[in-house]
Scaffold this motif. Structure first.
Motif, PDB file in Angstrom:
ATOM      1  N   THR A   1     -21.471   0.767  -1.671  1.00  0.00           N
ATOM      2  CA  THR A   1     -20.513   1.619  -1.020  1.00  0.00           C
ATOM      3  C   THR A   1     -19.225   1.608  -1.561  1.00  0.00           C
ATOM      4  N   PHE A   2     -18.792   0.272  -2.013  1.00  0.00           N
ATOM      5  CA  PHE A   2     -17.524   0.308  -2.773  1.00  0.00           C
ATOM      6  C   PHE A   2     -17.448   1.281  -4.193  1.00  0.00           C
ATOM      7  N   ASP A   3     -18.179   1.227  -4.792  1.00  0.00           N
ATOM      8  CA  ASP A   3     -18.522   2.073  -5.999  1.00  0.00           C
ATOM      9  C   ASP A   3     -18.659   3.687  -5.514  1.00  0.00           C
ATOM     10  N   ALA A   4     -19.081   3.764  -4.510  1.00  0.00           N
ATOM     11  CA  ALA A   4     -19.214   5.278  -4.143  1.00  0.00           C
ATOM     12  C   ALA A   4     -17.849   5.936  -3.556  1.00  0.00           C
ATOM     13  N   MET A   5     -17.149   5.035  -2.916  1.00  0.00           N
ATOM     14  CA  MET A   5     -15.852   5.089  -2.313  1.00  0.00           C
ATOM     15  C   MET A   5     -14.855   5.284  -3.298  1.00  0.00           C
ATOM     16  N   ILE A   6     -14.827   4.549  -4.234  1.00  0.00           N
ATOM     17  CA  ILE A   6     -13.945   4.703  -5.505  1.00  0.00           C
ATOM     18  C   ILE A   6     -14.303   6.078  -6.267  1.00  0.00           C
ATOM     19  N   GLU A   7     -15.409   6.279  -6.644  1.00  0.00           N
ATOM     20  CA  GLU A   7     -16.001   7.580  -7.129  1.00  0.00           C
ATOM     21  C   GLU A   7     -15.400   8.708  -6.526  1.00  0.00           C
ATOM     22  N   ALA A   8     -15.310   8.716  -5.119  1.00  0.00           N
ATOM     23  CA  ALA A   8     -14.864   9.805  -4.381  1.00  0.00           C
ATOM     24  C   ALA A   8     -13.386   9.835  -4.229  1.00  0.00           C
ATOM     25  N   GLY A   9     -12.564   9.082  -4.718  1.00  0.00           N
ATOM     26  CA  GLY A   9     -11.308   8.892  -4.972  1.00  0.00           C
ATOM     27  C   GLY A   9     -10.510   8.297  -3.834  1.00  0.00           C
ATOM     28  N   PHE A  10     -11.327   7.631  -2.925  1.00  0.00           N
ATOM     29  CA  PHE A  10     -10.648   6.861  -1.824  1.00  0.00           C
ATOM     30  C   PHE A  10     -10.061   5.370  -2.521  1.00  0.00           C
ATOM     31  N   ARG A  11      -8.974   4.783  -1.704  1.00  0.00           N
ATOM     32  CA  ARG A  11      -8.412   3.736  -2.325  1.00  0.00           C
ATOM     33  C   ARG A  11      -8.376   2.869  -1.240  1.00  0.00           C
ATOM     34  N   PHE A  12      -7.949   1.525  -1.649  1.00  0.00           N
ATOM     35  CA  PHE A  12      -7.898   0.527  -0.707  1.00  0.00           C
ATOM     36  C   PHE A  12      -6.532  -0.510  -0.832  1.00  0.00           C
ATOM     37  N   GLU A  13      -6.104  -1.200   0.095  1.00  0.00           N
ATOM     38  CA  GLU A  13      -5.009  -1.752  -0.181  1.00  0.00           C
ATOM     39  C   GLU A  13      -5.410  -3.197   0.844  1.00  0.00           C
ATOM     40  N   ALA A  14      -4.582  -4.141   0.488  1.00  0.00           N
ATOM     41  CA  ALA A  14      -4.710  -5.425   1.379  1.00  0.00           C
ATOM     42  C   ALA A  14      -3.981  -5.145   2.569  1.00  0.00           C
ATOM     43  N   VAL A  15      -4.547  -5.712   3.815  1.00  0.00           N
ATOM     44  CA  VAL A  15      -4.061  -5.560   5.173  1.00  0.00           C
ATOM     45  C   VAL A  15      -2.686  -6.295   5.276  1.00  0.00           C
ATOM     46  N   HIS A  16      -1.626  -5.952   5.658  1.00  0.00           N
ATOM     47  CA  HIS A  16      -0.428  -6.467   5.816  1.00  0.00           C
ATOM     48  C   HIS A  16      -0.273  -7.227   6.998  1.00  0.00           C
ATOM     49  N   GLY A  17       0.208  -8.286   7.004  1.00  0.00           N
ATOM     50  CA  GLY A  17       0.586  -9.034   8.273  1.00  0.00           C
ATOM     51  C   GLY A  17      -0.692 -10.109   8.808  1.00  0.00           C
ATOM     52  N   SER A  18      -1.818  -9.947   8.019  1.00  0.00           N
ATOM     53  CA  SER A  18      -2.904 -10.838   8.298  1.00  0.00           C
ATOM     54  C   SER A  18      -2.717 -12.098   7.391  1.00  0.00           C
ATOM     55  N   GLN A  19      -3.303 -13.271   8.333  1.00  0.00           N
ATOM     56  CA  GLN A  19      -3.241 -14.475   7.600  1.00  0.00           C
ATOM     57  C   GLN A  19      -4.240 -14.710   6.443  1.00  0.00           C
ATOM     58  N   SER A  20      -5.055 -13.971   6.264  1.00  0.00           N
ATOM     59  CA  SER A  20      -6.066 -14.011   5.242  1.00  0.00           C
ATOM     60  C   SER A  20      -6.050 -12.540   4.445  1.00  0.00           C
ATOM     61  N   LEU A  21      -6.566 -12.665   3.221  1.00  0.00           N
ATOM     62  CA  LEU A  21      -6.751 -11.461   2.356  1.00  0.00           C
ATOM     63  C   LEU A  21      -7.876 -10.766   2.879  1.00  0.00           C
ATOM     64  N   ILE A  22      -7.617  -9.361   3.392  1.00  0.00           N
ATOM     65  CA  ILE A  22      -8.464  -8.492   3.947  1.00  0.00           C
ATOM     66  C   ILE A  22      -8.235  -7.303   3.312  1.00  0.00           C
ATOM     67  N   PHE A  23      -9.244  -6.661   2.607  1.00  0.00           N
ATOM     68  CA  PHE A  23      -9.130  -5.209   2.118  1.00  0.00           C
ATOM     69  C   PHE A  23      -9.572  -4.239   3.078  1.00  0.00           C
ATOM     70  N   GLN A  24      -8.894  -2.922   3.025  1.00  0.00           N
ATOM     71  CA  GLN A  24      -9.442  -1.939   3.816  1.00  0.00           C
ATOM     72  C   GLN A  24      -9.213  -0.694   3.066  1.00  0.00           C
ATOM     73  N   TRP A  25      -9.985   0.309   3.254  1.00  0.00           N
ATOM     74  CA  TRP A  25     -10.069   1.637   2.509  1.00  0.00           C
ATOM     75  C   TRP A  25      -8.927   2.558   3.429  1.00  0.00           C
ATOM     76  N   LEU A  26      -8.164   3.320   3.050  1.00  0.00           N
ATOM     77  CA  LEU A  26      -7.088   4.039   3.337  1.00  0.00           C
ATOM     78  C   LEU A  26      -7.566   5.454   3.646  1.00  0.00           C
ATOM     79  N   LEU A  27      -7.636   5.830   4.810  1.00  0.00           N
ATOM     80  CA  LEU A  27      -8.108   7.501   5.066  1.00  0.00           C
ATOM     81  C   LEU A  27      -6.923   8.146   6.014  1.00  0.00           C
ATOM     82  N   ILE A  28      -7.005   9.510   5.602  1.00  0.00           N
ATOM     83  CA  ILE A  28      -6.208  10.291   6.431  1.00  0.00           C
ATOM     84  C   ILE A  28      -7.274  11.481   7.096  1.00  0.00           C
ATOM     85  N   GLU A  29      -6.867  11.262   8.575  1.00  0.00           N
ATOM     86  CA  GLU A  29      -8.221  12.331   9.437  1.00  0.00           C
ATOM     87  C   GLU A  29      -7.204  13.697   8.951  1.00  0.00           C
ATOM     88  N   LYS A  30      -8.260  14.695   8.603  1.00  0.00           N
ATOM     89  CA  LYS A  30      -7.980  16.246   8.493  1.00  0.00           C
ATOM     90  C   LYS A  30      -7.535  16.778   9.720  1.00  0.00           C
TER      91      LYS A  30
END
Length: 94
Positions: A65-94
């Motif tokens: 899933t990770f590889d497919a999302m990267i290949e499709a041009g999506f990117r991820f970030e670490a969630v701000h404000g959490s007390q652990s390291l959590i990554f999430q994909w960043l998407l914009i609804e059209k």
């Protein structure tokens, strides 16, 4: 699912074709360039679970899933404000 050998010669499962699922995601969302543009944030597991809920017979991992999302041009970030390291994909609804 067929297996191929990796560089070390051990069997490795071939990634399933996730193109139809990623195409559906791209119909509704586009990649966010910066975190503040994101209208939706999903974990890799959430994306994988959505795929497997539609097709319970597909053998897809978080790595596929990770590889497919990267290949499709999506990117991820670490969630701000959490007390652990959590990554999430960043998407914009059209």
């Amino acid at each position: 699912m067929s297996k191929k050998k990796n560089e070390q010669g051990t069997p490795q499962e071939q990634a399933p074709d996730l193109t139809p699922y990623i195409d559906v995601i791209r119909q509704r969302f586009m990649p966010a360039k910066i975190p503040s543009d994101a209208t939706h944030r999903f974990s890799t597991s959430e994306v994988r679970q959505a795929i497997t809920s539609l097709n319970p017979g597909i053998n897809v991992s978080d790595a596929h899933t990770f590889d497919a999302m990267i290949e499709a041009g999506f990117r991820f970030e670490a969630v701000h404000g959490s007390q652990s390291l959590i990554f999430q994909w960043l998407l914009i609804e059209k």
